[in-house]
Design an enzyme around this catalytic site. Structure first.
Site, PDB file in Angstrom:
ATOM      1  N   LYS A 248      -2.794 -32.316  76.548  1.00 59.43           N
ATOM      2  CA  LYS A 248      -3.364 -31.303  77.443  1.00 59.43           C
ATOM      3  C   LYS A 248      -4.236 -30.375  76.605  1.00 59.43           C
ATOM      4  O   LYS A 248      -3.751 -29.718  75.682  1.00 59.43           O
ATOM      5  CB  LYS A 248      -2.252 -30.505  78.138  1.00 59.43           C
ATOM      6  CG  LYS A 248      -2.764 -29.271  78.916  1.00 59.43           C
ATOM      7  CD  LYS A 248      -1.668 -28.551  79.698  1.00 59.43           C
ATOM      8  CE  LYS A 248      -2.183 -27.245  80.303  1.00 59.43           C
ATOM      9  NZ  LYS A 248      -1.153 -26.479  81.043  1.00 59.43           N
ATOM     10  N   ASP A 253      -6.576 -21.003  79.949  1.00 62.26           N
ATOM     11  CA  ASP A 253      -5.971 -21.103  81.269  1.00 62.26           C
ATOM     12  C   ASP A 253      -5.791 -19.706  81.860  1.00 62.26           C
ATOM     13  O   ASP A 253      -4.805 -19.024  81.600  1.00 62.26           O
ATOM     14  CB  ASP A 253      -4.610 -21.820  81.166  1.00 62.26           C
ATOM     15  CG  ASP A 253      -3.914 -21.946  82.514  1.00 62.26           C
ATOM     16  OD1 ASP A 253      -4.563 -21.680  83.554  1.00 62.26           O
ATOM     17  OD2 ASP A 253      -2.723 -22.312  82.529  1.00 62.26           O
ATOM     18  N   LYS A 260      -3.279 -15.504  86.546  1.00 61.91           N
ATOM     19  CA  LYS A 260      -2.205 -14.930  85.732  1.00 61.91           C
ATOM     20  C   LYS A 260      -2.446 -13.435  85.597  1.00 61.91           C
ATOM     21  O   LYS A 260      -3.589 -12.981  85.645  1.00 61.91           O
ATOM     22  CB  LYS A 260      -2.214 -15.575  84.339  1.00 61.91           C
ATOM     23  CG  LYS A 260      -1.825 -17.050  84.337  1.00 61.91           C
ATOM     24  CD  LYS A 260      -1.827 -17.625  82.938  1.00 61.91           C
ATOM     25  CE  LYS A 260      -1.506 -19.108  82.931  1.00 61.91           C
ATOM     26  NZ  LYS A 260      -0.151 -19.460  83.399  1.00 61.91           N
ATOM     27  N   ASP A 271      -3.212 -23.013  75.235  1.00 63.04           N
ATOM     28  CA  ASP A 271      -2.928 -24.055  76.230  1.00 63.04           C
ATOM     29  C   ASP A 271      -3.578 -25.398  75.864  1.00 63.04           C
ATOM     30  O   ASP A 271      -3.433 -26.375  76.584  1.00 63.04           O
ATOM     31  CB  ASP A 271      -3.404 -23.574  77.612  1.00 63.04           C
ATOM     32  CG  ASP A 271      -2.539 -24.092  78.750  1.00 63.04           C
ATOM     33  OD1 ASP A 271      -1.386 -24.492  78.481  1.00 63.04           O
ATOM     34  OD2 ASP A 271      -3.016 -24.111  79.903  1.00 63.04           O
ATOM     35  N   ASP A 330      -3.030 -22.654  89.132  1.00 59.74           N
ATOM     36  CA  ASP A 330      -2.438 -22.470  87.800  1.00 59.74           C
ATOM     37  C   ASP A 330      -1.606 -23.682  87.369  1.00 59.74           C
ATOM     38  O   ASP A 330      -1.226 -23.784  86.205  1.00 59.74           O
ATOM     39  CB  ASP A 330      -1.583 -21.196  87.803  1.00 59.74           C
ATOM     40  CG  ASP A 330      -1.313 -20.679  86.402  1.00 59.74           C
ATOM     41  OD1 ASP A 330      -1.962 -21.175  85.457  1.00 59.74           O
ATOM     42  OD2 ASP A 330      -0.459 -19.785  86.255  1.00 59.74           O
ATOM     43  N   ARG A 334      -1.255 -30.567  84.840  1.00 56.28           N
ATOM     44  CA  ARG A 334      -0.829 -31.859  85.395  1.00 56.28           C
ATOM     45  C   ARG A 334      -2.000 -32.597  86.054  1.00 56.28           C
ATOM     46  O   ARG A 334      -2.020 -33.825  86.085  1.00 56.28           O
ATOM     47  CB  ARG A 334       0.324 -31.624  86.392  1.00 56.28           C
ATOM     48  CG  ARG A 334      -0.023 -30.739  87.544  1.00 56.28           C
ATOM     49  CD  ARG A 334       1.205 -30.184  88.256  1.00 56.28           C
ATOM     50  NE  ARG A 334       1.945 -29.227  87.417  1.00 56.28           N
ATOM     51  CZ  ARG A 334       3.089 -28.650  87.781  1.00 56.28           C
ATOM     52  NH1 ARG A 334       3.636 -28.931  88.957  1.00 56.28           N
ATOM     53  NH2 ARG A 334       3.698 -27.798  86.984  1.00 56.28           N
TER      54      ARG A 334
HETATM   55  N1  BES Z   1      -0.306 -23.204  80.787  1.00 57.47           N
HETATM   56  C1  BES Z   1       0.683 -22.876  81.735  1.00 57.47           C
HETATM   57  C2  BES Z   1       2.097 -23.010  81.197  1.00 57.47           C
HETATM   58  C3  BES Z   1       2.505 -22.047  80.124  1.00 57.47           C
HETATM   59  C4  BES Z   1       3.156 -20.883  80.449  1.00 57.47           C
HETATM   60  C5  BES Z   1       2.312 -22.351  78.798  1.00 57.47           C
HETATM   61  C6  BES Z   1       3.560 -20.023  79.450  1.00 57.47           C
HETATM   62  C7  BES Z   1       2.704 -21.489  77.798  1.00 57.47           C
HETATM   63  C8  BES Z   1       3.341 -20.328  78.130  1.00 57.47           C
HETATM   64  C9  BES Z   1       0.569 -23.783  82.962  1.00 57.47           C
HETATM   65  O1  BES Z   1      -0.690 -24.245  83.260  1.00 57.47           O
HETATM   66  C10 BES Z   1       1.049 -23.001  84.132  1.00 57.47           C
HETATM   67  O2  BES Z   1       0.458 -22.009  84.437  1.00 57.47           O
HETATM   68  N2  BES Z   1       2.115 -23.469  84.751  1.00 57.47           N
HETATM   69  C11 BES Z   1       2.694 -22.813  85.869  1.00 57.47           C
HETATM   70  C12 BES Z   1       3.195 -23.904  86.788  1.00 57.47           C
HETATM   71  C13 BES Z   1       3.571 -23.420  88.143  1.00 57.47           C
HETATM   72  C14 BES Z   1       2.377 -22.876  88.900  1.00 57.47           C
HETATM   73  C15 BES Z   1       4.188 -24.581  88.892  1.00 57.47           C
HETATM   74  C16 BES Z   1       3.843 -21.938  85.403  1.00 57.47           C
HETATM   75  O3  BES Z   1       4.507 -22.284  84.425  1.00 57.47           O
HETATM   76  O4  BES Z   1       4.064 -20.901  86.001  1.00 57.47           O
HETATM   77 ZN    ZN Z   2      -1.786 -22.860  84.457  1.00 54.77          ZN
HETATM   78 ZN    ZN Z   3      -2.000 -24.430  81.598  1.00 54.40          ZN
END
Ligand code: BES
Ligand code: ZN
Ligand code: ZN
Length: 481
Positions: A248, A253, A260, A271, A330, A334
Site C-alpha cells: 500500500k 491519506d 481525518k 501511509d 478513508d 483496500r
Molecule cells: N491509513 C489509514 C489507517 C491508519 C490509521 C494507519 C492510523 C496508521 C495509523 C486507513 O486508510 C484508514 O483510514 N482506515 C480507516 C478504515 C475505516 C474507515 C474502516 C480507519 O482505520 O479508521
Molecule cells: Zn484512510
Molecule cells: Zn490509508
C-alpha cells in the site's frame, strides 16, 4: 538532485579483520548483567554501556542471561552505535569470539544489524546537516575472514535496505507523491538490475483499474501509479513461480471527504510504508542473490479532496469488474490494493501473494505497536511468515478471516461496500474485503502494519519516524524458501 535518492547517511561502516590485526583504540565487550549490580559492570538493562577510557573498553550489557534472545544483540548493537556516534569515536572493534560465546548463532548478525540500524538519521532537510566520516567498527575474526565477511555483508545489505525504507517512508507528501515515487522506483530498479513497469493514469484507465483511479482522483496533479518491479531469482528455473509482494503506497491519506481530523491526519505520510518495505525488500533480495523470483507491486495514490475527488455513496468498478459502494473515502487502502491484487493474479502465476499495508487504525487498537496483524487464506503461509517475524523480531499475530464477516460489507446497490457502517472488527473487515479479490487457489497473506510502520519515539535500534518494518521479515521468509 540526480541520484540523491540513495544518499542516505551511513555514520557507521562495519568490516571484518584478521585475528592478528593490530589492536584497536577501543574494544567493545558484550556481557550478560551480573546477578547483583557491581562496580566495573554496566547496568542491568540490555544496551546499558560502561566506558573505561584508560582501558580503552566499552562494556555493553546484554541484560539478564535467562532473558537473552537474538534481538538482545540488536539492542546492544543499536546502543553501541549511538554511543560511538555521540562520542565521535573514530573506530572500535569487537571480537567475534565475544559475540558467539553466547551460543546464539545469529548473535553477530543481529549485533551488526543493530549497529547500523540504530544510527539511522533523517536530516536531509536540516540546514546544518553535515556528513562526517563514517566510524569504522571492525569485527575481529577468529578462524579466517570468510564467515565473518559473509555475516557483515548480509547485515549491511539488510540494514541499508531497512534504512532506505525508513528514509523514503519519512519523506513528506510534497516530496514523495505517486509520480515521484514511480521515478524513484525506476532509479531503484536501474541500480539493482530489476525490471520496472509503471502503469500511469492513462494505462490504468485503459485496463479499467477503477478502484485505484477513484482513490487518486482528488489529487489530479499527482495521479496514481501502479509500480511493478521484477527480480528473476538467482539461477531460478524458467518456470519457477514468483512470490508477489504487494504494498500500500498512499503517499498521503487525508481521508478524502470522510476527512481525518487534525490529530489523526498528522503522520499520514507514513501511509506508504507498506510499499516502502516491499521496494526495499526486492532491492535487498536482488543484492543478496535470493533464488526465488520476486515481483513487487506498489499501489501508489494520494487520497485528497478536490472537486475531482471521489465521494461517499459513489459506486465504482474495480479492475476485477466488481462494483464497490463507497461508504468511507478513508477506507481507501483496500481499494488501491484490490486492483493491485487483481493485476498480480492476472499477470503472474504466484506461489504466494503477500501484501503489506497500513490498513486500519483498528489493528493498532487491537495489537498496539508490538505486533502487526496477519490475515491469510493459507495456514502454512501464515505460519511461515509468523516464524520469519519471530526470527527478525518483526512480530506478527494472526486474526481470523471467517467468510461470515463479509455480512458487514453487503451492499444494496453494488457487489460490496468498502467499509462497514458499524465500528466492529475493522482489521478483519479490511482483510475480508481484500479476500474478495483473491482466488481461492492462491496462497495469500495480508499484513496490517498500521501500528508498526512508524514510531513516535526512539528505541534501541529504531529512531523516531518510519521504522522500515517488514523488510527483514520478508527477506528472511524469501531466503527460507
Ligand atoms: N491509513 C489509514 C489507517 C491508519 C490509521 C494507519 C492510523 C496508521 C495509523 C486507513 O486508510 C484508514 O483510514 N482506515 C480507516 C478504515 C475505516 C474507515 C474502516 C480507519 O482505520 O479508521
Ligand atoms: Zn484512510
Ligand atoms: Zn490509508
Amino acid at each position: 538532485m540526480a541520484n540523491s535518492y540513495f544518499d542516505i547517511p551511513e555514520p557507521i561502516r562495519i568490516k571484518a579483520i584478521e585475528a592478528g590485526a593490530p589492536k584497536p583504540q577501543l574494544s567493545i565487550t558484550l556481557q550478560a548483567a551480573p546477578e547483583k549490580a557491581a562496580l566495573g559492570y554496566p547496568g542491568k538493562s540490555a544496551g546499558d554501556v560502561l566506558f573505561n577510557g584508560a582501558a580503552g573498553t566499552l562494556l555493553v550489557s546484554l541484560g539478564e542471561a535467562p532473558k537473552m534472545i537474538t534481538d538482545t544483540f540488536r539492542v546492544a548493537g543499536g546502543s553501541v552505535g549511538r554511543w560511538l556516534v555521540q562520542n565521535a569515536a573514530p573506530s572500535a572493534e569487537i571480537s567475534v569470539n565475544n559475540v558467539n560465546g553466547f551460543g546464539i548463532p545469529n548473535a553477530l548478525a543481529a549485533f551488526c544489524e543493530g549497529l547500523l540500524l540504530g544510527v539511522f538519521k533523517f536530516d536531509r532537510h536540516k540546514k546544518a546537516s553535515n556528513s562526517i566520516e563514517p566510524i569504522t567498527v571492525s569485527v575481529r575474526a577468529q578462524n579466517g575472514l570468510d564467515g565473518v565477511e559473509t555475516v557483515v555483508r548480509r547485515a549491511t545489505i539488510l540494514a541499508r535496505a531497512v534504512n532506505l525504507a525508513r528514509d523514503w517512508g519519512h519523506e513528506p507528501a510534497n516530496v514523495i507523491n505517486p509520480v515521484t515515487l514511480a521515478e524513484r522506483a525506476v532509479a531503484l530498479s536501474e541500480r539493482y538490475g530489476l525490471k520496472c513497469t509503471i502503469l500511469d493514469e492513462k494505462k490504468l484507465e485503459e485496463i479499467g483499474a477503477g478502484a485505484i483511479l477513484s482513490v487518486g482522483k482528488g489529487s489530479h496533479q499527482t495521479p496514481p501509479r501502479i509500480i511493478v518491479l521484477e527480480y528473476a531469482g538467482k539461477n531460478a528455473a524458467a518456470d519457477a513461480q514468483p512470490v508477489v509482494l504487494v504494498g500500500k503506497g498512499l503517499t498521503f491519506d487525508s481521508g478524502g471527504y470522510s476527512m481525518k481530523d487534525t490529530a489523526n491526519m498528522q503522520g499520514m505520510k507514513y501511509d506508504k510504508c507498506g510499499a516502502m518495505a516491499v521496494l526495499a525488500a526486492i532491492a535487498a533480495a536482488a543484492e543478496l542473490g535470493v533464488s526465488t523470483p520476486i515481483v513487487a507491486i506498489i499501489g501508489a495514490a494520494e487520497n485528497m479532496v478536490s472537486s475531482y475527488a471521489y465521494r461517499p455513496d459513489d459506486l465504482i468498478t474495480s479492475l476485477a469488474g466488481k462494483t464497490i459502494e463507497i461508504i468511507s473515502t478513508d477506507a481507501e487502502g483496500r481499494l488501491v490494493l484490490a486492483d493491485c491484487l487483481t493485476y498480480a493474479q492476472r499477470k503472474y502465476s504466484a506461489r504466494a501473494v503477500i501484501d503489506l499495508a497500513t490498513l486500519t487504525g483498528g489493528v493498532v487498537v487491537a495489537l498496539g505497536r508490538l505486533r502487526a496483524g496477519i490475515l491469510s487464506n493459507n495456514t502454512a503461509l501464515s505460519e511461515q511468515l509468523a516464524a520469519a517475524g519471530e526470527r527478525t523480531h518483526e512480530r506478527l499475530w494472526p486474526l481470523p478471516l471467517d467468510e461470515e464477516y463479509f455480512q458487514l460489507l453487503k451492499s444494496d446497490d453494488g457487489d460490496m461496500k468498502n467499509s462497514a457502517t458499524v465500528r466492529e472488527a475493522h482489521p478483519i473487515v479490511g482483510g475480508i474485503f481484500l479476500r474478495q479479490f483473491v482466488e481461492d487457489t492462491v496462497p495469500w497473506a495480508h499484513l496490517d502494519i498500521a501500528g508498526l510502520a512508524d514510531t513516535p519515539k526512539d528505541s534501541a535500534y529504531c529512531p523516531r519516524g518510519a521504522t522500515g518494518f517488514g523488510v527483514r521479515l520478508l527477506i528472511d521468509y524469501l531466503e527460507s524458501l
